[in-house]
Motif scaffolding. Structure first.
Motif, PDB file in Angstrom:
ATOM      1  N   LEU A  70       0.834  -1.203   0.000  1.00  0.00           N
ATOM      2  CA  LEU A  70       0.000   0.000   0.000  1.00  0.00           C
ATOM      3  C   LEU A  70       0.867   1.252   0.000  1.00  0.00           C
ATOM      4  N   THR A  71       1.937   1.217   0.786  1.00  0.00           N
ATOM      5  CA  THR A  71       2.869   2.343   0.825  1.00  0.00           C
ATOM      6  C   THR A  71       3.630   2.477  -0.485  1.00  0.00           C
ATOM      7  N   LEU A  72       4.018   1.336  -1.056  1.00  0.00           N
ATOM      8  CA  LEU A  72       4.817   1.332  -2.285  1.00  0.00           C
ATOM      9  C   LEU A  72       4.008   1.753  -3.500  1.00  0.00           C
ATOM     10  N   LEU A  73       2.740   1.357  -3.545  1.00  0.00           N
ATOM     11  CA  LEU A  73       1.924   1.582  -4.740  1.00  0.00           C
ATOM     12  C   LEU A  73       0.928   2.727  -4.602  1.00  0.00           C
ATOM     13  N   GLY A  74       0.905   3.370  -3.429  1.00  0.00           N
ATOM     14  CA  GLY A  74      -0.024   4.472  -3.208  1.00  0.00           C
ATOM     15  C   GLY A  74       0.371   5.731  -3.961  1.00  0.00           C
ATOM     16  N   ARG A  75      -0.502   6.710  -3.922  1.00  0.00           N
ATOM     17  CA  ARG A  75      -0.277   7.942  -4.682  1.00  0.00           C
ATOM     18  C   ARG A  75       0.887   8.776  -4.164  1.00  0.00           C
ATOM     19  N   LYS A  76       1.332   8.525  -2.942  1.00  0.00           N
ATOM     20  CA  LYS A  76       2.464   9.275  -2.394  1.00  0.00           C
ATOM     21  C   LYS A  76       3.800   8.695  -2.857  1.00  0.00           C
ATOM     22  N   SER A  77       3.756   7.539  -3.499  1.00  0.00           N
ATOM     23  CA  SER A  77       4.967   6.882  -3.985  1.00  0.00           C
ATOM     24  C   SER A  77       5.158   7.167  -5.468  1.00  0.00           C
ATOM     25  N   TRP A  78       6.411   7.309  -5.911  1.00  0.00           N
ATOM     26  CA  TRP A  78       6.661   7.555  -7.331  1.00  0.00           C
ATOM     27  C   TRP A  78       6.281   6.335  -8.170  1.00  0.00           C
ATOM     28  N   ILE A  79       6.397   5.148  -7.563  1.00  0.00           N
ATOM     29  CA  ILE A  79       5.971   3.936  -8.268  1.00  0.00           C
ATOM     30  C   ILE A  79       4.459   3.958  -8.471  1.00  0.00           C
ATOM     31  N   GLY A  80       3.743   4.349  -7.416  1.00  0.00           N
ATOM     32  CA  GLY A  80       2.294   4.447  -7.517  1.00  0.00           C
ATOM     33  C   GLY A  80       1.858   5.471  -8.543  1.00  0.00           C
ATOM     34  N   ARG A  81       2.548   6.615  -8.570  1.00  0.00           N
ATOM     35  CA  ARG A  81       2.205   7.660  -9.554  1.00  0.00           C
ATOM     36  C   ARG A  81       2.525   7.207 -10.972  1.00  0.00           C
ATOM     37  N   LEU A  82       3.652   6.471 -11.129  1.00  0.00           N
ATOM     38  CA  LEU A  82       4.010   5.958 -12.447  1.00  0.00           C
ATOM     39  C   LEU A  82       2.971   4.954 -12.938  1.00  0.00           C
ATOM     40  N   MET A  83       2.538   4.058 -12.064  1.00  0.00           N
ATOM     41  CA  MET A  83       1.542   3.065 -12.446  1.00  0.00           C
ATOM     42  C   MET A  83       0.193   3.724 -12.725  1.00  0.00           C
ATOM     43  N   GLU A  84      -0.122   4.772 -11.985  1.00  0.00           N
ATOM     44  CA  GLU A  84      -1.362   5.506 -12.250  1.00  0.00           C
ATOM     45  C   GLU A  84      -1.305   6.160 -13.630  1.00  0.00           C
ATOM     46  N   TRP A  85      -0.137   6.650 -14.007  1.00  0.00           N
ATOM     47  CA  TRP A  85       0.024   7.249 -15.332  1.00  0.00           C
ATOM     48  C   TRP A  85      -0.089   6.191 -16.430  1.00  0.00           C
ATOM     49  N   LEU A  86       0.493   5.007 -16.170  1.00  0.00           N
ATOM     50  CA  LEU A  86       0.462   3.933 -17.167  1.00  0.00           C
ATOM     51  C   LEU A  86      -0.943   3.382 -17.362  1.00  0.00           C
ATOM     52  N   PHE A  87      -1.677   3.202 -16.264  1.00  0.00           N
ATOM     53  CA  PHE A  87      -3.005   2.596 -16.335  1.00  0.00           C
ATOM     54  C   PHE A  87      -4.137   3.623 -16.380  1.00  0.00           C
ATOM     55  N   ALA A  88      -3.784   4.921 -16.332  1.00  0.00           N
ATOM     56  CA  ALA A  88      -4.775   6.005 -16.356  1.00  0.00           C
ATOM     57  C   ALA A  88      -5.727   5.944 -15.167  1.00  0.00           C
TER      58      ALA A  88
END
Length: 225
Positions: A70-88
């Motif tokens: 949750l910490t790694l993939l959340g919106r506060k994480s760059w990984i989470g933001r990258l995945m949000e950009w990839l999956f819209a």
């Protein structure tokens, strides 16, 4: 059950669990083969530490794994933001998150089984292939993996069964949204919470039967080997 019973809603967790488990087990097996074969050919000082990290999800509480994801993939994480950009869209609280949770939780079982299978292949066969001019990729694809085939099949079966039963980490990062992220383990949790014990028993029986069949198949595969 009467004629008004909503079979569509009832079966949704089953189909979602099947989809999540199928995708997660395939990806986990691919990752397990790649990492185990890479580790088998290398010796370095931190190898034991790295393998311990690989095995951690096997002993950590699933809620701890879920919190870390949750910490790694959340919106506060760059990984989470990258995945949000990839999956819209955010990955958290989607069925994609359930796949990720299943992969992380089932990986130790798959990795360890694949590792044992690869280690069981005689070095003489691989050396003979190298003497005949085969490169390392050909040795892996034509010698090691075919000879470790039974272990790979066992690894896949165990990975699928573990993904099917995953609950804690899934609840943390995918939630329990009916029709969207609700899997068999989370629908059992909801049924117990809402005192629908008949539904909890039905789903429990289904999971036990599927798990029994998968484990029986694994046992038969080992015996025939």
């Amino acid at each position: 059950m009467d004629s008004a019973f909503d079979w569509h809603s009832f079966l949704l967790p089953f189909w979602l669990s099947l989809k999540v488990s199928l995708i997660a087990s395939i990806l986990t097996l691919i990752a397990g083969i790649w990492i185990a074969s890479w580790m088998a050919e290398r010796h370095f000082s931190c190898k034991a530490v790295l393998e311990t990290i690989f095995m951690l999800p096997l002993v950590l509480p699933p809620t701890v794994v879920g919190f870390l994801l949750l910490t790694l993939l959340g919106r506060k994480s760059w990984i989470g933001r990258l995945m949000e950009w990839l999956f819209a869209q955010p990955v958290i609280f989607t069925w994609y998150a359930a796949v990720i949770a299943a992969i992380v939780i089932s990986f130790p079982l798959v990795y360890q089984t694949v590792k044992v299978g690869i280690a069981s292949v005689s070095v003489e066969y691989k050396d003979a292939a190298r003497l005949d001019g085969a490169n390392e990729r050909q040795v892996l694809g034509r010698i090691t993996l075919p000879l470790a085939g039974r272990s790979l099949l066992t690894a896949y079966t165990l990975g699928f069964a573990r993904a099917l039963g995953e609950f804690g980490a899934t609840l943390m990062i995918a939630g329990n949204i009916p029709g969207r992220t609700q899997t068999i383990p989370t629908v059992i949790y909801t049924a117990v919470e809402t005192n629908q014990m008949h539904l909890a028993w039905i789903w429990t029986f289904i999971v036990i039967m599927i798990s029994f069949i998968l484990l029986s198949f694994t046992g038969t595969n080992k015996a025939s080997g």
